[in-house]
Design an enzyme around this catalytic site. Structure first.
Site, PDB file in Angstrom:
ATOM      1  N   PRO A 262       0.673   5.771  -0.260  1.00  0.00           N
ATOM      2  CA  PRO A 262      -0.030   7.000   0.313  1.00  0.00           C
ATOM      3  C   PRO A 262      -1.426   7.300  -0.873  1.00  0.00           C
ATOM      4  O   PRO A 262      -2.611   7.849  -0.581  1.00  0.00           O
ATOM      5  CB  PRO A 262       0.698   8.196   0.369  1.00  0.00           C
ATOM      6  CG  PRO A 262       2.075   7.561   0.748  1.00  0.00           C
ATOM      7  CD  PRO A 262       1.869   6.236  -0.061  1.00  0.00           C
TER       8      PRO A 262
ATOM      9  N   THR B  56       0.824  -1.067   0.016  1.00  0.00           N
ATOM     10  CA  THR B  56      -0.067  -0.106  -0.009  1.00  0.00           C
ATOM     11  C   THR B  56       0.922   1.198   0.115  1.00  0.00           C
ATOM     12  O   THR B  56       1.718   1.326   0.705  1.00  0.00           O
ATOM     13  CB  THR B  56      -0.864  -0.127   1.460  1.00  0.00           C
ATOM     14  OG1 THR B  56      -1.689  -1.181   1.287  1.00  0.00           O
ATOM     15  CG2 THR B  56      -2.081   1.059   1.316  1.00  0.00           C
TER      16      THR B  56
ATOM     17  N   GLU C 194      -3.345 -14.477   2.978  1.00  0.00           N
ATOM     18  CA  GLU C 194      -3.306 -13.319   3.712  1.00  0.00           C
ATOM     19  C   GLU C 194      -4.799 -13.135   4.042  1.00  0.00           C
ATOM     20  O   GLU C 194      -5.351 -12.990   5.267  1.00  0.00           O
ATOM     21  CB  GLU C 194      -2.977 -11.861   3.213  1.00  0.00           C
ATOM     22  CG  GLU C 194      -3.249 -10.834   4.267  1.00  0.00           C
ATOM     23  CD  GLU C 194      -2.646  -9.276   3.669  1.00  0.00           C
ATOM     24  OE1 GLU C 194      -2.260  -9.401   2.615  1.00  0.00           O
ATOM     25  OE2 GLU C 194      -2.874  -8.390   4.279  1.00  0.00           O
TER      26      GLU C 194
HETATM   27  C1  LIG Z   1      -4.269  -1.392  10.306  1.00  0.00           C
HETATM   28  C2  LIG Z   1      -3.756  -1.495   9.166  1.00  0.00           C
HETATM   29  C3  LIG Z   1      -2.658  -2.454   8.639  1.00  0.00           C
HETATM   30  C4  LIG Z   1      -2.282  -2.694   7.266  1.00  0.00           C
HETATM   31  N1  LIG Z   1      -1.220  -3.123   7.059  1.00  0.00           N
HETATM   32  C5  LIG Z   1      -0.592  -3.412   5.886  1.00  0.00           C
HETATM   33  C6  LIG Z   1       0.469  -3.973   5.440  1.00  0.00           C
HETATM   34  O1  LIG Z   1       1.166  -4.560   6.519  1.00  0.00           O
HETATM   35  N2  LIG Z   1       0.947  -3.753   4.280  1.00  0.00           N
HETATM   36  C7  LIG Z   1       0.347  -3.214   3.357  1.00  0.00           C
HETATM   37  O2  LIG Z   1       0.726  -3.275   2.104  1.00  0.00           O
HETATM   38  N3  LIG Z   1      -0.884  -2.455   3.423  1.00  0.00           N
HETATM   39  C8  LIG Z   1      -1.413  -2.432   4.782  1.00  0.00           C
HETATM   40  N4  LIG Z   1      -2.656  -1.986   5.222  1.00  0.00           N
HETATM   41  C9  LIG Z   1      -3.302  -1.308   3.971  1.00  0.00           C
HETATM   42  C10 LIG Z   1      -4.589  -2.208   3.497  1.00  0.00           C
HETATM   43  O3  LIG Z   1      -4.174  -3.470   2.811  1.00  0.00           O
HETATM   44  C11 LIG Z   1      -5.475  -1.098   2.832  1.00  0.00           C
HETATM   45  O4  LIG Z   1      -6.137  -0.194   3.641  1.00  0.00           O
HETATM   46  C12 LIG Z   1      -6.649  -1.734   1.968  1.00  0.00           C
HETATM   47  O5  LIG Z   1      -5.875  -2.736   0.631  1.00  0.00           O
HETATM   48  C13 LIG Z   1      -7.230  -0.763   1.097  1.00  0.00           C
HETATM   49  O6  LIG Z   1      -6.468   0.149   0.582  1.00  0.00           O
HETATM   50  P1  LIG Z   1      -6.990   1.806   0.829  1.00  0.00           P
HETATM   51  O7  LIG Z   1      -7.044   2.078   2.202  1.00  0.00           O
HETATM   52  O8  LIG Z   1      -5.625   2.599   0.250  1.00  0.00           O
HETATM   53  O9  LIG Z   1      -8.030   2.116  -0.121  1.00  0.00           O
HETATM   54  P2  LIG Z   1      -8.279   2.497  -1.459  1.00  0.00           P
HETATM   55  O10 LIG Z   1      -7.471   1.488  -2.311  1.00  0.00           O
HETATM   56  O11 LIG Z   1      -7.880   4.051  -1.601  1.00  0.00           O
HETATM   57  O12 LIG Z   1      -9.684   2.416  -1.595  1.00  0.00           O
HETATM   58  C14 LIG Z   1     -10.775   3.250  -1.113  1.00  0.00           C
HETATM   59  C15 LIG Z   1     -12.163   2.978  -1.122  1.00  0.00           C
HETATM   60  O13 LIG Z   1     -12.370   2.717  -2.476  1.00  0.00           O
HETATM   61  C16 LIG Z   1     -12.946   1.166  -2.666  1.00  0.00           C
HETATM   62  N5  LIG Z   1     -12.396   0.825  -4.027  1.00  0.00           N
HETATM   63  C17 LIG Z   1     -11.381   0.922  -4.536  1.00  0.00           C
HETATM   64  N6  LIG Z   1     -11.186   0.520  -5.729  1.00  0.00           N
HETATM   65  C18 LIG Z   1     -12.568  -0.053  -5.959  1.00  0.00           C
HETATM   66  C19 LIG Z   1     -13.136  -0.801  -6.926  1.00  0.00           C
HETATM   67  N7  LIG Z   1     -12.269  -1.073  -8.192  1.00  0.00           N
HETATM   68  N8  LIG Z   1     -14.544  -1.305  -6.963  1.00  0.00           N
HETATM   69  C20 LIG Z   1     -15.148  -0.744  -5.811  1.00  0.00           C
HETATM   70  N9  LIG Z   1     -14.699  -0.146  -4.787  1.00  0.00           N
HETATM   71  C21 LIG Z   1     -13.216   0.402  -4.872  1.00  0.00           C
HETATM   72  C22 LIG Z   1     -12.121   0.492  -1.698  1.00  0.00           C
HETATM   73  O14 LIG Z   1     -12.992  -0.499  -1.175  1.00  0.00           O
HETATM   74  C23 LIG Z   1     -12.166   1.352  -0.435  1.00  0.00           C
HETATM   75  O15 LIG Z   1     -13.340   1.367   0.234  1.00  0.00           O
HETATM   76  C24 LIG Z   1      -2.779  -1.888   6.237  1.00  0.00           C
HETATM   77  C25 LIG Z   1      -4.035  -1.190   6.553  1.00  0.00           C
HETATM   78  C26 LIG Z   1      -4.385  -0.854   7.935  1.00  0.00           C
HETATM   79  C27 LIG Z   1      -5.778   0.009   8.436  1.00  0.00           C
END
Ligand SMILES: Cc1cc2nc3c(=O)[nH]c(=O)nc-3n(C[C@H](O)[C@H](O)[C@H](O)COP(=O)(O)OP(=O)(O)OC[C@H]3O[C@@H](n4cnc5c(N)ncnc54)[C@H](O)[C@@H]3O)c2cc1C
Length: 381
Positions: free
Chosen positions: A131, A129, A244
């Site tokens: 920003p 992930t 995962e």
């Molecule tokens: C506590 C915590 C631990 C984490 N640990 C890790 C880690 O170890 N390594 C890592 O890499 N990441 C990690 N993450 C990140 C996590 O995997 C991401 O938050 C998750 O994949 C969603 O990405 P985003 O939050 O950037 O949302 P975004 O990708 O920005 O999406 C935003 C919203 O839009 C929706 N959306 C996006 N695309 C679509 C689509 N095509 N169709 C419909 N809806 C859509 C999503 O469902 C979401 O509701 C962690 C997050 C948290 C909060």
């Protein structure tokens, strides 16, 4: 667990016993303190390594204890009984950082990167992930440019579990052009000049788990740290998501199980208006619904796990299992807090923590919406 003999046998019971013993001795007595402090001591990694906990499910050749998918499930279920999913997530960040190395790495890379992590001497994390977002993996921006025998990495990763403490990051980088074909996986050492992290990020739940942003500023990474070939990273990441997501489904089921158990305990002990809660039909029926959902979800996830164990493609089913188990844990934790009435909202009650910790499960490792996109791709073709 006697009803699940078709999935669990003697070796799984042995794993359960040893993990339970470890949890009782090394985690449970301190877990409330770690929760309040927002971290667990780093010494827990070598302790868990020495007890063989970190190596469960990993090949003997790299310091693991071997075992099938259900050995890993037995281990995760028992760890979740510590009552802190944050500790489980932090201690378990190797379970997302190590599998791509085993799946794509050379023998030399496996021997270099895996045994120290399974011993608990080094902490592994996974960096996908950024920003700008996590769902659209094909659009990551962190760039790795090859200069001679080193990649120079620039960019940032966001919300990384074990982000501050990790010694090695299995990291998605862009080595090629736009889209999924330009993505590779590099193992990045946190000692590399130009590698830095944010402070630990404050979260709604998973308090003891360290979550951070990571920055790369002209980090020189030896070409020997590339996993597989350039451009293969996307496939490695997608493969890794399967285990995962199974892990998160197990976490969701255990969250539901604990919430149900806490509710049963609570209604046995308490009452209102002179009537014990367990005599009130509305409460009895709520418990019956919760127990039914927990049972159905657990059985579905075990079934999918059995098929994964047998080598079947379960991409659609694991997405369904993750969403279903999270839907159930949303429902059951909500119901459990309601049964606990005002106390369900109070710190010091496990149900309050379960409600907070549960919220991430339908976001991390692929959101609920992304799971639905995957499912519908399969059923519409
Ligand atoms: C506590 C915590 C631990 C984490 N640990 C890790 C880690 O170890 N390594 C890592 O890499 N990441 C990690 N993450 C990140 C996590 O995997 C991401 O938050 C998750 O994949 C969603 O990405 P985003 O939050 O950037 O949302 P975004 O990708 O920005 O999406 C935003 C919203 O839009 C929706 N959306 C996006 N695309 C679509 C689509 N095509 N169709 C419909 N809806 C859509 C999503 O469902 C979401 O509701 C962690 C997050 C948290 C909060």
């Amino acid at each position: 667990m006697s009803g699940f003999q078709e999935y669990f046998g003697e070796k799984h019971d042995k794993v359960r016993r040893s993990v339970r013993e470890f949890v009782e001795r090394e985690i449970k007595p301190f877990v409330d303190e770690w929760e309040e402090k927002g971290e667990f001591p780093e010494e827990l990694y070598p302790k868990a390594g020495e007890a063989g906990i970190l190596g469960i499910g990993y090949p003997d050749a790299y310091g693991g204890c071997g075992g099938d998918v259900f050995v890993k499930i037995a281990c995760s279920e028992e760890l979740m009984r510590c009552g802190s999913a944050g500790v489980v997530a932090g201690l378990g960040s190797l379970d997302i950082g190590i599998p791509p190395i085993l799946a794509m790495g050379t023998e030399e890379q496996k021997l270099r990167f895996v045994p120290p992590v399974l011993k608990g001497h080094r902490i592994a994390a996974l960096g996908i992930t950024e920003p700008s977002g996590g769902s659209d993996v094909a659009s990551i921006r962190t760039r790795a440019t090859l200069f001679g025998d080193h990649y120079v990495v620039n960019g940032s990763k966001m919300f990384i579990t074990s982000g501050v403490r990790a010694n090695q990051l299995t990291c998605a980088v862009r080595t090629g052009g736009e889209g999924f074909g330009g993505i590779s996986l590099l193992v990045i050492d946190s000692d590399t000049p130009g590698y830095s992290t944010s402070e630990k990020l404050e979260k709604m739940g998973w308090w003891p788990s360290d979550t951070a942003q990571i920055f790369f500023d002209e980090c020189r990474i030896p070409v020997e740290n590339l996993l597989g070939r350039e451009g293969q990273g996307f496939y490695g990441i997608m493969e890794n998501f399967q285990s995962e997501r199974l892990g998160l489904a197990i976490m969701a089921n255990m969250t539901s199980q604990l919430a149900l158990e806490e509710s049963l305990k609570y209604v046995r002990e308490r009452g209102a208006a002179g009537q014990p809660y367990f005599d009130q039909q509305v409460t009895r029926h709520k418990l019956a619904d919760m127990a039914t959902l927990v049972e159905a979800s657990r059985e579905f996830v075990y079934r999918v796990a059995a098929k994964i164990n047998a080598g079947e493609n379960q991409v659609k089913e694991i997405s369904m299992a993750k969403n279903f188990s999270c839907m159930v844990s949303d429902n059951v934790t909500y119901g459990a807090a309601q049964i606990h009435d005002r106390f369900g909202y109070m710190r010091g009650y496990l149900v309050e923590r379960l409600c907070r910790d549960n919220r991430i499960l339908s976001i991390g490792g692929g959101t609920q919406e992304i799971m639905k996109e995957i499912i519908v791709k399969y059923i519409l073709t």
